[in-house]
Design a protein around this motif. Sequence first.
Motif, PDB file in Angstrom:
ATOM      1  N   LYS A  41      16.263  31.672   3.491  1.00 22.06           N
ATOM      2  CA  LYS A  41      16.307  31.039   4.769  1.00 22.06           C
ATOM      3  C   LYS A  41      16.931  29.563   4.422  1.00 22.06           C
ATOM      4  O   LYS A  41      17.482  28.899   5.011  1.00 22.06           O
ATOM      5  CB  LYS A  41      15.163  30.930   5.530  1.00 22.06           C
ATOM      6  CG  LYS A  41      14.702  32.329   6.087  1.00 22.06           C
ATOM      7  CD  LYS A  41      13.413  32.171   7.093  1.00 22.06           C
ATOM      8  CE  LYS A  41      12.859  33.385   7.685  1.00 22.06           C
ATOM      9  NZ  LYS A  41      11.465  33.301   8.359  1.00 22.06           N
ATOM     10  N   ILE A  42      16.340  29.064   3.383  1.00 23.62           N
ATOM     11  CA  ILE A  42      16.844  27.671   3.008  1.00 23.62           C
ATOM     12  C   ILE A  42      18.338  27.419   2.628  1.00 23.62           C
ATOM     13  O   ILE A  42      18.818  26.369   2.885  1.00 23.62           O
ATOM     14  CB  ILE A  42      16.086  27.085   1.630  1.00 23.62           C
ATOM     15  CG1 ILE A  42      16.103  25.653   1.258  1.00 23.62           C
ATOM     16  CG2 ILE A  42      16.350  27.910   0.507  1.00 23.62           C
ATOM     17  CD1 ILE A  42      15.224  25.184   0.387  1.00 23.62           C
ATOM     18  N   MET A  43      18.911  28.496   2.531  1.00 22.64           N
ATOM     19  CA  MET A  43      20.358  28.464   2.026  1.00 22.64           C
ATOM     20  C   MET A  43      21.214  29.001   3.168  1.00 22.64           C
ATOM     21  O   MET A  43      22.399  28.987   3.765  1.00 22.64           O
ATOM     22  CB  MET A  43      20.663  29.412   0.927  1.00 22.64           C
ATOM     23  CG  MET A  43      19.973  28.788  -0.352  1.00 22.64           C
ATOM     24  SD  MET A  43      20.509  29.633  -1.984  1.00 22.64           S
ATOM     25  CE  MET A  43      19.260  28.927  -3.040  1.00 22.64           C
ATOM     26  N   ARG A  44      20.777  30.289   4.135  1.00 19.94           N
ATOM     27  CA  ARG A  44      21.534  30.891   4.921  1.00 19.94           C
ATOM     28  C   ARG A  44      22.032  29.938   6.147  1.00 19.94           C
ATOM     29  O   ARG A  44      21.380  29.247   6.779  1.00 19.94           O
ATOM     30  CB  ARG A  44      20.691  31.934   5.657  1.00 19.94           C
ATOM     31  CG  ARG A  44      21.721  33.010   6.396  1.00 19.94           C
ATOM     32  CD  ARG A  44      20.412  34.126   7.077  1.00 19.94           C
ATOM     33  NE  ARG A  44      19.648  34.589   5.941  1.00 19.94           N
ATOM     34  CZ  ARG A  44      18.202  35.018   6.249  1.00 19.94           C
ATOM     35  NH1 ARG A  44      17.869  34.968   7.564  1.00 19.94           N
ATOM     36  NH2 ARG A  44      17.472  35.393   5.204  1.00 19.94           N
ATOM     37  N   LYS A  45      23.508  29.990   6.276  1.00 18.86           N
ATOM     38  CA  LYS A  45      24.209  29.035   7.271  1.00 18.86           C
ATOM     39  C   LYS A  45      23.706  27.729   7.112  1.00 18.86           C
ATOM     40  O   LYS A  45      24.047  26.836   8.140  1.00 18.86           O
ATOM     41  CB  LYS A  45      23.975  29.657   8.683  1.00 18.86           C
ATOM     42  CG  LYS A  45      24.212  31.180   8.868  1.00 18.86           C
ATOM     43  CD  LYS A  45      24.037  31.456  10.385  1.00 18.86           C
ATOM     44  CE  LYS A  45      22.350  31.466  10.850  1.00 18.86           C
ATOM     45  NZ  LYS A  45      22.439  32.200  12.187  1.00 18.86           N
ATOM     46  N   GLN A  46      23.626  27.203   5.828  1.00 17.60           N
ATOM     47  CA  GLN A  46      23.336  25.655   5.656  1.00 17.60           C
ATOM     48  C   GLN A  46      24.461  25.167   4.740  1.00 17.60           C
ATOM     49  O   GLN A  46      25.239  25.934   4.189  1.00 17.60           O
ATOM     50  CB  GLN A  46      22.140  25.544   4.759  1.00 17.60           C
ATOM     51  CG  GLN A  46      20.753  26.031   5.562  1.00 17.60           C
ATOM     52  CD  GLN A  46      20.547  25.348   7.032  1.00 17.60           C
ATOM     53  OE1 GLN A  46      20.435  24.201   6.961  1.00 17.60           O
ATOM     54  NE2 GLN A  46      20.342  26.228   8.012  1.00 17.60           N
ATOM     55  N   GLN A  47      24.719  23.918   5.202  1.00 14.96           N
ATOM     56  CA  GLN A  47      25.872  23.078   4.535  1.00 14.96           C
ATOM     57  C   GLN A  47      25.062  21.996   3.475  1.00 14.96           C
ATOM     58  O   GLN A  47      24.058  21.269   3.712  1.00 14.96           O
ATOM     59  CB  GLN A  47      26.641  22.335   5.723  1.00 14.96           C
ATOM     60  CG  GLN A  47      27.792  21.674   5.262  1.00 14.96           C
ATOM     61  CD  GLN A  47      28.822  21.089   6.242  1.00 14.96           C
ATOM     62  OE1 GLN A  47      28.424  19.882   6.652  1.00 14.96           O
ATOM     63  NE2 GLN A  47      29.191  22.043   7.211  1.00 14.96           N
ATOM     64  N   PHE A  48      25.767  21.734   2.663  1.00 23.01           N
ATOM     65  CA  PHE A  48      25.492  20.963   1.646  1.00 23.01           C
ATOM     66  C   PHE A  48      26.454  20.150   0.868  1.00 23.01           C
ATOM     67  O   PHE A  48      27.686  20.534   0.778  1.00 23.01           O
ATOM     68  CB  PHE A  48      24.715  21.941   0.351  1.00 23.01           C
ATOM     69  CG  PHE A  48      23.520  22.600   0.800  1.00 23.01           C
ATOM     70  CD1 PHE A  48      22.119  22.009   0.663  1.00 23.01           C
ATOM     71  CD2 PHE A  48      23.578  23.784   1.268  1.00 23.01           C
ATOM     72  CE1 PHE A  48      21.209  22.660   0.921  1.00 23.01           C
ATOM     73  CE2 PHE A  48      22.448  24.438   1.732  1.00 23.01           C
ATOM     74  CZ  PHE A  48      21.112  23.937   1.615  1.00 23.01           C
ATOM     75  N   GLU A  49      26.079  18.858   0.558  1.00 23.44           N
ATOM     76  CA  GLU A  49      27.195  18.061  -0.190  1.00 23.44           C
ATOM     77  C   GLU A  49      26.786  17.951  -1.637  1.00 23.44           C
ATOM     78  O   GLU A  49      25.363  17.751  -2.111  1.00 23.44           O
ATOM     79  CB  GLU A  49      27.180  16.644   0.319  1.00 23.44           C
ATOM     80  CG  GLU A  49      28.132  15.900  -0.143  1.00 23.44           C
ATOM     81  CD  GLU A  49      28.164  14.360   0.514  1.00 23.44           C
ATOM     82  OE1 GLU A  49      28.570  13.224  -0.009  1.00 23.44           O
ATOM     83  OE2 GLU A  49      27.981  14.379   1.400  1.00 23.44           O
ATOM     84  N   ARG A  69      22.803  18.639  -1.734  1.00 22.89           N
ATOM     85  CA  ARG A  69      21.800  18.377  -0.596  1.00 22.89           C
ATOM     86  C   ARG A  69      22.374  18.346   0.773  1.00 22.89           C
ATOM     87  O   ARG A  69      23.523  18.144   1.032  1.00 22.89           O
ATOM     88  CB  ARG A  69      21.577  16.714  -0.911  1.00 22.89           C
ATOM     89  CG  ARG A  69      21.040  16.390  -2.570  1.00 22.89           C
ATOM     90  CD  ARG A  69      20.492  15.237  -2.866  1.00 22.89           C
ATOM     91  NE  ARG A  69      20.218  15.009  -4.266  1.00 22.89           N
ATOM     92  CZ  ARG A  69      18.879  15.516  -4.677  1.00 22.89           C
ATOM     93  NH1 ARG A  69      17.987  15.779  -3.794  1.00 22.89           N
ATOM     94  NH2 ARG A  69      18.612  15.107  -5.781  1.00 22.89           N
ATOM     95  N   GLY A  70      21.452  18.879   1.479  1.00 21.84           N
ATOM     96  CA  GLY A  70      21.731  19.070   2.919  1.00 21.84           C
ATOM     97  C   GLY A  70      20.619  18.352   3.940  1.00 21.84           C
ATOM     98  O   GLY A  70      20.246  17.427   3.484  1.00 21.84           O
ATOM     99  N   MET A  71      20.571  18.865   4.963  1.00 21.63           N
ATOM    100  CA  MET A  71      19.613  18.417   5.933  1.00 21.63           C
ATOM    101  C   MET A  71      18.074  18.338   5.707  1.00 21.63           C
ATOM    102  O   MET A  71      17.241  17.610   5.676  1.00 21.63           O
ATOM    103  CB  MET A  71      19.835  19.188   7.347  1.00 21.63           C
ATOM    104  CG  MET A  71      21.071  19.213   7.862  1.00 21.63           C
ATOM    105  SD  MET A  71      21.493  17.451   8.459  1.00 21.63           S
ATOM    106  CE  MET A  71      20.093  17.078   9.682  1.00 21.63           C
ATOM    107  N   SER A  72      17.821  19.639   4.817  1.00 27.24           N
ATOM    108  CA  SER A  72      16.483  19.717   4.258  1.00 27.24           C
ATOM    109  C   SER A  72      16.178  18.585   3.022  1.00 27.24           C
ATOM    110  O   SER A  72      17.274  18.587   2.331  1.00 27.24           O
ATOM    111  CB  SER A  72      16.194  20.888   3.990  1.00 27.24           C
ATOM    112  OG  SER A  72      15.179  21.159   2.926  1.00 27.24           O
ATOM    113  N   PRO A  73      14.949  18.068   2.669  1.00 23.05           N
ATOM    114  CA  PRO A  73      14.973  17.174   1.554  1.00 23.05           C
ATOM    115  C   PRO A  73      14.793  18.052   0.170  1.00 23.05           C
ATOM    116  O   PRO A  73      15.221  17.419  -0.819  1.00 23.05           O
ATOM    117  CB  PRO A  73      13.456  16.745   1.683  1.00 23.05           C
ATOM    118  CG  PRO A  73      12.635  17.805   2.713  1.00 23.05           C
ATOM    119  CD  PRO A  73      13.725  18.174   3.623  1.00 23.05           C
TER     120      PRO A  73
END
Length: 215
Positions: A41-49, A69-73
């Motif tokens: 879940k921490i990765m699925r459909k998530q965006q990172f820089e 790094r994305g929306m989550s800390p």
Amino acid sequence: MSFFKALFAKKQALPTRSLNHPSELQVDDIFSFGDSFALPKIMRKQQFEVSEINTVELKYEHYAQLVGRGMSPQPVYISFPKNPQKFVKYSVLLTRQDVGDLFDLDDFSEIFEAPGCARLKPITFEHPYADMVAAEYLQQDFMTTGYFHQQDYRAGTPPQFNEEKHGREFEFYSLAGDQGQRFIDIFIFENGDTDVYLSFLRPASEISELWIKGE
């Protein structure tokens, strides 16, 4: 006349680099995971820089480790060690609390005891990272020496151990589960700092989109 033509001629756009594979990402580039249920879940459909690119030197080879790094800390780590399937290794960094929640600490301590033949099972699957955990792990590495470089050496070779900038030396311990698809990777540095990664191998195609910085 040729001088004025050159002066006022329309400047052609500079060619931009292409970005076709996660291994080509640079700092400030952006990547996005797909919606595969094989992803946690921490990765699925998530965006990172991409915030930094490091190099792990281990077993006579070196490979890049990208920090996203994305929306989550909680950052995610993608790295590119050699493997027959040419899979990417996707990882999260565990806190001591995470380790204690997922595994019996007495069993976990056997990883660091010679001859390095620990077997480890999780004590729960009720955890944010539970979908990254194998049912059982068998130890692979024990006190393997390596170097961690806070630089990108994809286009070159890290400095050798007898040179000034040889990176941070570490002892490496690892365990594998699910037929070599899921891992616990442990780096113990000279000053006692310890990084414990929960990792798994998947195709590069799990990263569905790549964006070049500024585009």
